[in-house]
Design a protein around this motif. Structure first.
Motif, mmCIF file in Angstrom:
data_model
loop_
_atom_site.group_PDB
_atom_site.id
_atom_site.type_symbol
_atom_site.label_atom_id
_atom_site.label_comp_id
_atom_site.label_asym_id
_atom_site.label_seq_id
_atom_site.Cartn_x
_atom_site.Cartn_y
_atom_site.Cartn_z
ATOM 1 N N PRO A 159 0.816 -1.229 0.000
ATOM 2 C CA PRO A 159 0.000 0.000 0.000
ATOM 3 C C PRO A 159 0.841 1.267 0.000
ATOM 4 O O PRO A 159 0.436 2.280 -0.551
ATOM 5 C CB PRO A 159 -0.819 -0.126 1.291
ATOM 6 N N GLU A 160 2.020 1.206 0.637
ATOM 7 C CA GLU A 160 2.937 2.347 0.638
ATOM 8 C C GLU A 160 4.147 2.003 -0.214
ATOM 9 O O GLU A 160 4.845 1.024 0.049
ATOM 10 C CB GLU A 160 3.378 2.683 2.061
ATOM 11 N N PRO B 122 1.614 6.704 -1.030
ATOM 12 C CA PRO B 122 0.790 5.545 -1.367
ATOM 13 C C PRO B 122 1.072 5.047 -2.780
ATOM 14 O O PRO B 122 1.207 5.846 -3.714
ATOM 15 C CB PRO B 122 -0.643 6.075 -1.247
ATOM 16 N N CYS C 6 -4.934 -0.130 -7.380
ATOM 17 C CA CYS C 6 -5.874 -0.767 -6.456
ATOM 18 C C CYS C 6 -5.351 -2.124 -5.995
ATOM 19 O O CYS C 6 -5.482 -2.493 -4.823
ATOM 20 C CB CYS C 6 -7.233 -0.952 -7.139
ATOM 21 N N GLY D 289 -2.590 -1.474 -3.534
ATOM 22 C CA GLY D 289 -3.076 -0.838 -2.317
ATOM 23 C C GLY D 289 -4.050 -1.668 -1.519
ATOM 24 O O GLY D 289 -4.325 -1.352 -0.358
ATOM 25 N N GLY D 290 -4.600 -2.723 -2.144
ATOM 26 C CA GLY D 290 -5.526 -3.582 -1.417
ATOM 27 C C GLY D 290 -6.934 -3.049 -1.314
ATOM 28 O O GLY D 290 -7.690 -3.447 -0.422
ATOM 29 N N CYS D 291 -7.327 -2.155 -2.229
ATOM 30 C CA CYS D 291 -8.717 -1.695 -2.270
ATOM 31 C C CYS D 291 -9.416 -2.334 -3.465
ATOM 32 O O CYS D 291 -8.767 -2.941 -4.316
ATOM 33 C CB CYS D 291 -8.783 -0.173 -2.362
ATOM 34 N N TYR E 196 -3.380 -10.876 1.203
ATOM 35 C CA TYR E 196 -3.079 -9.573 1.772
ATOM 36 C C TYR E 196 -2.783 -9.750 3.251
ATOM 37 O O TYR E 196 -3.600 -10.306 3.992
ATOM 38 C CB TYR E 196 -4.257 -8.607 1.607
ATOM 39 N N ARG F 165 -2.244 -2.158 6.587
ATOM 40 C CA ARG F 165 -2.665 -0.898 5.971
ATOM 41 C C ARG F 165 -3.565 -1.119 4.773
ATOM 42 O O ARG F 165 -4.195 -0.182 4.279
ATOM 43 C CB ARG F 165 -1.430 -0.102 5.546
ATOM 44 N N ALA F 166 -3.642 -2.355 4.259
ATOM 45 C CA ALA F 166 -4.470 -2.667 3.090
ATOM 46 C C ALA F 166 -5.880 -3.025 3.545
ATOM 47 O O ALA F 166 -6.058 -3.893 4.410
ATOM 48 C CB ALA F 166 -3.867 -3.832 2.314
#
Length: 263
Positions: free
Chosen positions: A3-4, A18, A131, A134-136, A151, A155-156
């Motif tokens: 994510p970062e 990010p 995405c 970042g895990g969204c 995951y 943070r994800a």
């Protein structure tokens, strides 16, 4: 997943960068360059092309955030925070802003729309890769023989669903692959002059079908529901229903611009 991408520090000040934001900026930059190269054939200057792209991108981000707030309005009232981004809100807001800008400065709107269509697919593809990192916008649990992604980063957002042990459908990657094919298709059509002034319909139909194919594999809960359907599913169905009328409408405008033919 990451994510970062990295953390940027300057003295005592430190800020995470990010991966999703970097992917968005990279996609926006490449999409702008592709758009400027394609629309140059219509006599649009590079500076004008960049201006159109910036107006569309800025308005698109605002529209995407506004639709997310509208979909999850009650949740935002209870827990105010940074809104997410809903693609269809960004697409329609960006198109409207680009049209208004083109009309205001008398730029060739239909040529801008044609040149922008492959660029939209390229930009969105990078967004979906962001995405994934970042895990969204994550998928539902995947069972063999389907591929899956784990995951574990707290943070994800997807980590809560996968818990580091349950593989999830990489729907972001599925969609990115489909958008790559859609971008190549519309780019080939643009280069050959096919579906002139109607390329946006090709994209809208192609993405609607792609979204319908991946939407039932999504696992993130904040996408709005109406009659058991997500907001994006409903919008995709409406687009497919309206596409024939839009195709005929744009075809009629194209014919009208040619003027009378002598026989």
């Amino acid at each position: 997943m990451h994510p970062e991408l990295f953390r940027w520090s300057m003295g005592p000040w430190e800020r995470p960068v990010p991966t999703f934001a970097v992917a968005l900026l990279l996609g926006a930059g490449l999409a702008t360059l592709l758009f400027a190269a394609l629309v140059r054939r219509a006599g649009v200057k590079f500076s004008d092309a960049v201006s159109v792209a910036l107006v569309a991108l800025g308005s698109g981000v605002l529209g995407a955030a506004a639709l997310d707030v509208a979909i999850n309005f009650r949740s935002y009232l209870a827990n105010p925070g940074s809104p997410g981004l809903v693609w269809y809100g960004g697409l329609f807001a960006g198109l409207l802003a680009a049209w208004l800008f083109a009309m205001r400065f008398r730029l060739p709107w239909r040529e801008i729309l044609d040149a922008g269509t492959p660029a939209v697919a390229v930009g969105q593809m990078f967004g979906r890769l962001g995405c994934l990192a970042g895990g969204c916008c994550y998928g539902s649990p995947a069972e063999a023989p389907w591929p899956g992604v784990l995951y574990g980063d707290p943070r994800a957002p997807a980590t809560e669903s996968s818990r580091g042990v349950m593989p999830l459908h990489p729907v972001q990657l599925y969609e990115a692959g489909g958008l790559l094919l859609l971008g190549l298709l519309t780019l080939a059509l643009h280069r050959r002059g096919w579906a002139r002034h109607r390329l946006i319909v090709v994209h809208l139909v192609g993405y609607a079908l792609l979204r319908l194919g991946t939407e039932h594999l999504r696992g993130d809960p904040t996408r709005g529901q109406l009659l058991g359907l997500s907001t994006s599913t409903i919008l995709a169905l409406l687009i497919l229903a309206a596409a024939p009328l839009l195709w005929i409408r744009l075809q009629g405008q194209r014919s009208a611009t040619r003027g009378p033919r002598s026989t």
